[in-house]
Design an enzyme around this catalytic site. Sequence first.
Site, PDB file in Angstrom:
ATOM      1  N   TYR A   1     -28.157   6.522   4.389  1.00  0.00           N
ATOM      2  CA  TYR A   1     -27.190   7.254   3.779  1.00  0.00           C
ATOM      3  C   TYR A   1     -28.019   8.139   2.732  1.00  0.00           C
ATOM      4  O   TYR A   1     -27.413   9.540   2.814  1.00  0.00           O
ATOM      5  CB  TYR A   1     -26.408   6.297   2.884  1.00  0.00           C
ATOM      6  CG  TYR A   1     -25.583   7.016   1.764  1.00  0.00           C
ATOM      7  CD1 TYR A   1     -24.233   7.692   2.217  1.00  0.00           C
ATOM      8  CD2 TYR A   1     -25.782   7.381   0.375  1.00  0.00           C
ATOM      9  CE1 TYR A   1     -23.471   8.168   1.334  1.00  0.00           C
ATOM     10  CE2 TYR A   1     -24.863   7.944  -0.544  1.00  0.00           C
ATOM     11  CZ  TYR A   1     -23.794   8.417   0.112  1.00  0.00           C
ATOM     12  OH  TYR A   1     -22.939   9.128  -0.913  1.00  0.00           O
TER      13      TYR A   1
ATOM     14  N   LYS B   1     -27.667  12.774   2.845  1.00  0.00           N
ATOM     15  CA  LYS B   1     -27.651  13.460   1.734  1.00  0.00           C
ATOM     16  C   LYS B   1     -28.983  14.540   1.597  1.00  0.00           C
ATOM     17  O   LYS B   1     -28.622  15.592   1.062  1.00  0.00           O
ATOM     18  CB  LYS B   1     -27.490  12.565   0.532  1.00  0.00           C
ATOM     19  CG  LYS B   1     -26.195  11.852   0.426  1.00  0.00           C
ATOM     20  CD  LYS B   1     -24.787  12.765   0.680  1.00  0.00           C
ATOM     21  CE  LYS B   1     -23.685  11.960   0.651  1.00  0.00           C
ATOM     22  NZ  LYS B   1     -22.380  12.967   0.669  1.00  0.00           N
TER      23      LYS B   1
END
Length: 253
Positions: free
Chosen positions: A159, A163
Site C-alpha cells: 500500500y 502511494k
Amino acid sequence: MQKSLKGKTVLITGGSRGLGAVMAETLADHGADVAISYAASAEKAEAVVEKLKAKGVRALAIQSDQADLSSAKPLINSVIAEFGKLDILVNNAGIAIQGHMVDDPGLDEEKYNRQWQVNVMGSIANTRAAAPKLADGGRIIFIGSLLGERVPLRGVADYAGTKAAITGYARGIARDLGPRNITVNVVQPGAMPTDMNKDVADHLPPLETFLDMHPIRRFATLEEVAETVCFLAGPHGGYITGETINVAGGIGI
C-alpha cells in the site's frame, strides 16, 4: 460561502462514499459542478448526486471500474459530453490491502497485485486520458497517504509503495503540464474515519498507542482533507505544483 469554484467542472474518482463523497459536497459548496465515478455502488453514488444537485450545481455519477484501464477514456469523455469541459481531476479512487508482511507465505499475491493495478495504473490511466482535454490553468490532485512518505507500521509495504509511486508520477506530470499552467499535487492524509480505514483497523496498533504517535492526538476529519483539496483546486492554489501536502496531525515529524 464564497463560490470560488463557480463555473469549474470537477471529476472525483471514487466519489460515492467516504472521503470522495465529502470532497464532492465540499467542492459543490464552493460552486463547482461535480462528476463522480464509482465502481459498483450505484445507489450510494446517486444519493451523492442528489445531495450535490440540492446545492444548486450540476452533478453526474458515472460507473467506471478503475481496475479496468480501458475505462479511463470513456470516463473522461462522459464528463466532457455532459459538462462541455473538465477543469479539475481529483484522483481519489483506491483500495487498501494491508496486514501481511512481505515474507508471509500466506500473502495473497493476486489481491496485492490488484492494489497496484487500481491505485497506480488506474490513476495513471485516468490522468493520461484527462491530460490532453483538461482546460489550461486546470488542476490535478492525487489523494495519497502519509504511508507513501513515512512507514511507522508493519504490513503496509505494498500500500505504501502504491502511494509513493503516485507521488513520483505527480511530480513528473507537474513538469509536463506546467507550461499550460496546470498544477499537479498530492494530498496525503493520515488515518481518517472511513470505511476503508475501518477495514484495515485490525492491523493498526491499539488506538491509544496509535494516537500517541500524533502531536495532534486525533484522526483527521474528512472535511479538513476536503478543504485542503479545495484550496489546491481554487484560485489561490495556482502557484503550488509538484508538492505533497500532509494532513496527518504531524505524525512522523
